[in-house]
Design a protein around this motif. Structure first.
Motif, PDB file in Angstrom:
ATOM      1  N   GLY A  22       0.970  -1.104  -0.155  1.00  0.00           N
ATOM      2  CA  GLY A  22      -0.083  -0.149   0.091  1.00  0.00           C
ATOM      3  C   GLY A  22       0.774   1.388   0.187  1.00  0.00           C
ATOM      4  O   GLY A  22       0.321   2.181   0.185  1.00  0.00           O
ATOM      5  N   HIS A  23       2.292   1.287  -0.121  1.00  0.00           N
ATOM      6  CA  HIS A  23       3.047   2.279  -0.006  1.00  0.00           C
ATOM      7  C   HIS A  23       3.050   2.907  -1.584  1.00  0.00           C
ATOM      8  O   HIS A  23       2.799   2.312  -2.411  1.00  0.00           O
ATOM      9  N   ASP A  24       3.023   4.529  -1.722  1.00  0.00           N
ATOM     10  CA  ASP A  24       3.242   5.197  -2.948  1.00  0.00           C
ATOM     11  C   ASP A  24       4.597   5.278  -3.203  1.00  0.00           C
ATOM     12  O   ASP A  24       5.346   6.097  -2.382  1.00  0.00           O
ATOM     13  N   VAL A  25       5.276   4.498  -3.910  1.00  0.00           N
ATOM     14  CA  VAL A  25       6.720   4.433  -4.292  1.00  0.00           C
ATOM     15  C   VAL A  25       6.900   4.975  -5.654  1.00  0.00           C
ATOM     16  O   VAL A  25       6.560   4.430  -6.688  1.00  0.00           O
ATOM     17  N   LEU A  26       7.702   6.146  -5.692  1.00  0.00           N
ATOM     18  CA  LEU A  26       8.262   6.518  -7.147  1.00  0.00           C
ATOM     19  C   LEU A  26       9.648   6.252  -7.202  1.00  0.00           C
ATOM     20  O   LEU A  26      10.322   6.382  -6.288  1.00  0.00           O
ATOM     21  N   THR A  27      10.077   5.595  -8.368  1.00  0.00           N
ATOM     22  CA  THR A  27      11.218   5.186  -8.614  1.00  0.00           C
ATOM     23  C   THR A  27      12.019   6.222  -9.130  1.00  0.00           C
ATOM     24  O   THR A  27      11.420   7.178 -10.060  1.00  0.00           O
ATOM     25  N   SER A  28      13.450   6.546  -9.138  1.00  0.00           N
ATOM     26  CA  SER A  28      14.082   7.408  -9.994  1.00  0.00           C
ATOM     27  C   SER A  28      13.913   7.182 -11.497  1.00  0.00           C
ATOM     28  O   SER A  28      13.926   8.077 -12.263  1.00  0.00           O
ATOM     29  N   HIS A  29      13.957   6.060 -11.812  1.00  0.00           N
ATOM     30  CA  HIS A  29      13.498   5.671 -13.380  1.00  0.00           C
ATOM     31  C   HIS A  29      12.158   6.252 -13.696  1.00  0.00           C
ATOM     32  O   HIS A  29      12.237   6.755 -14.810  1.00  0.00           O
ATOM     33  N   GLU A  30      11.434   5.951 -12.985  1.00  0.00           N
ATOM     34  CA  GLU A  30       9.943   6.427 -13.445  1.00  0.00           C
ATOM     35  C   GLU A  30       9.873   8.118 -13.353  1.00  0.00           C
ATOM     36  O   GLU A  30       9.261   8.736 -14.075  1.00  0.00           O
ATOM     37  N   ALA A  31      10.699   8.530 -12.483  1.00  0.00           N
ATOM     38  CA  ALA A  31      10.819  10.135 -12.679  1.00  0.00           C
ATOM     39  C   ALA A  31      11.841  10.733 -13.568  1.00  0.00           C
ATOM     40  O   ALA A  31      11.935  11.776 -13.864  1.00  0.00           O
ATOM     41  N   LYS A  32      12.450   9.627 -14.350  1.00  0.00           N
ATOM     42  CA  LYS A  32      13.270   9.894 -15.475  1.00  0.00           C
ATOM     43  C   LYS A  32      14.521  10.647 -15.102  1.00  0.00           C
ATOM     44  O   LYS A  32      15.120  11.708 -15.747  1.00  0.00           O
ATOM     45  N   LEU A  33      15.113  10.244 -13.791  1.00  0.00           N
ATOM     46  CA  LEU A  33      16.236  10.909 -13.231  1.00  0.00           C
ATOM     47  C   LEU A  33      17.169   9.907 -12.800  1.00  0.00           C
ATOM     48  O   LEU A  33      18.158  10.157 -12.227  1.00  0.00           O
ATOM     49  N   ALA A  34      17.044   8.599 -13.362  1.00  0.00           N
ATOM     50  CA  ALA A  34      18.258   7.704 -13.596  1.00  0.00           C
ATOM     51  C   ALA A  34      19.261   7.821 -14.256  1.00  0.00           C
ATOM     52  O   ALA A  34      19.156   8.650 -15.253  1.00  0.00           O
ATOM     53  N   ASN A  35      20.169   7.209 -14.073  1.00  0.00           N
ATOM     54  CA  ASN A  35      21.517   7.160 -14.975  1.00  0.00           C
ATOM     55  C   ASN A  35      22.093   8.603 -15.329  1.00  0.00           C
ATOM     56  O   ASN A  35      22.403   8.667 -16.431  1.00  0.00           O
ATOM     57  N   GLN A  36      21.736   9.594 -14.558  1.00  0.00           N
ATOM     58  CA  GLN A  36      22.298  11.083 -14.813  1.00  0.00           C
ATOM     59  C   GLN A  36      23.367  11.459 -13.908  1.00  0.00           C
ATOM     60  O   GLN A  36      23.662  12.430 -14.093  1.00  0.00           O
ATOM     61  N   SER A  37      23.984  10.663 -13.081  1.00  0.00           N
ATOM     62  CA  SER A  37      24.906  10.947 -11.909  1.00  0.00           C
ATOM     63  C   SER A  37      24.478  12.078 -11.100  1.00  0.00           C
ATOM     64  O   SER A  37      25.370  13.014 -11.217  1.00  0.00           O
ATOM     65  N   ILE A  38      23.284  12.312 -10.913  1.00  0.00           N
ATOM     66  CA  ILE A  38      22.546  13.554 -10.153  1.00  0.00           C
ATOM     67  C   ILE A  38      23.405  13.066  -8.674  1.00  0.00           C
ATOM     68  O   ILE A  38      23.345  12.536  -7.998  1.00  0.00           O
ATOM     69  N   PRO A  39      23.810  14.464  -8.113  1.00  0.00           N
ATOM     70  CA  PRO A  39      24.427  14.507  -6.823  1.00  0.00           C
ATOM     71  C   PRO A  39      23.394  14.266  -5.635  1.00  0.00           C
ATOM     72  O   PRO A  39      22.260  14.257  -6.042  1.00  0.00           O
ATOM     73  N   ASP A  40      23.703  13.519  -4.700  1.00  0.00           N
ATOM     74  CA  ASP A  40      22.911  13.070  -3.586  1.00  0.00           C
ATOM     75  C   ASP A  40      22.160  14.257  -2.912  1.00  0.00           C
ATOM     76  O   ASP A  40      20.901  13.963  -2.710  1.00  0.00           O
ATOM     77  N   GLU A  41      22.773  15.336  -2.938  1.00  0.00           N
ATOM     78  CA  GLU A  41      21.898  16.620  -2.471  1.00  0.00           C
ATOM     79  C   GLU A  41      20.697  16.896  -3.108  1.00  0.00           C
ATOM     80  O   GLU A  41      19.756  17.264  -2.682  1.00  0.00           O
ATOM     81  N   GLU A  42      20.925  16.530  -4.201  1.00  0.00           N
ATOM     82  CA  GLU A  42      19.883  17.089  -5.449  1.00  0.00           C
ATOM     83  C   GLU A  42      18.715  15.968  -5.521  1.00  0.00           C
ATOM     84  O   GLU A  42      17.491  16.283  -5.721  1.00  0.00           O
ATOM     85  N   VAL A  43      19.270  14.545  -5.321  1.00  0.00           N
ATOM     86  CA  VAL A  43      18.119  13.759  -5.154  1.00  0.00           C
ATOM     87  C   VAL A  43      17.335  13.729  -3.759  1.00  0.00           C
ATOM     88  O   VAL A  43      16.100  13.566  -3.918  1.00  0.00           O
ATOM     89  N   LEU A  44      18.048  14.319  -2.860  1.00  0.00           N
ATOM     90  CA  LEU A  44      17.162  14.326  -1.567  1.00  0.00           C
ATOM     91  C   LEU A  44      16.319  15.613  -1.727  1.00  0.00           C
ATOM     92  O   LEU A  44      15.259  15.672  -1.309  1.00  0.00           O
ATOM     93  N   ALA A  45      16.794  16.738  -2.410  1.00  0.00           N
ATOM     94  CA  ALA A  45      15.822  17.937  -2.541  1.00  0.00           C
ATOM     95  C   ALA A  45      14.581  17.647  -3.360  1.00  0.00           C
ATOM     96  O   ALA A  45      13.698  17.996  -3.059  1.00  0.00           O
ATOM     97  N   PHE A  46      14.939  16.739  -4.554  1.00  0.00           N
ATOM     98  CA  PHE A  46      13.839  16.280  -5.257  1.00  0.00           C
ATOM     99  C   PHE A  46      12.838  15.547  -4.460  1.00  0.00           C
ATOM    100  O   PHE A  46      11.576  15.603  -4.718  1.00  0.00           O
TER     101      PHE A  46
END
Length: 114
Positions: A22-46
């Protein structure tokens, strides 16, 4: 149930197990943010902008990030575990005992194996 964002290295089988619970889980792939070497700070901010706690197995970096940036929607750090159904269940049980994930650093570890 919790609103979660799974970091790109987080096991999809665990994500699917959490969704079944029942959890609402969005993946980085679904958000189209995977495989882009996004810094952890930006991942947390998103994740925080989306009002989602982050799920990650990148424990060391996100624990440090929590100290540096204590205001966020939540960070759930997990140990690597090949027991995906068991890991999903442990995360679910841990989340069920939390009233609010905001600004929390939560650790979910695999049981000791004998």
């Amino acid at each position: 149930m919790a609103r979660l964002y799974s970091n790109e290295n987080f096991p999809l089988d665990v994500v699917n197990g959490l969704r079944e619970m029942g959890h609402d889980v969005l993946t980085s792939h679904e958000a189209k943010l995977a495989n882009q070497s996004i810094p952890d700070e930006e991942v947390l901010a998103f994740a925080s902008q989306q009002r989602r706690a982050i799920l990650t197995i990148n424990r060391r970096d996100f624990k440090a990030l929590h100290k540096k940036t204590p205001n966020h929607a939540g960070i759930i750090v997990c140990t690597q575990d090949t027991d995906f159904p068991g890991q999903a269940k442990r995360i679910h049980q841990t989340l069920s005992s939390q009233r609010d994930l905001a600004n929390q650093l939560i650790s979910v570890t695999r049981p000791n194996r004998k």
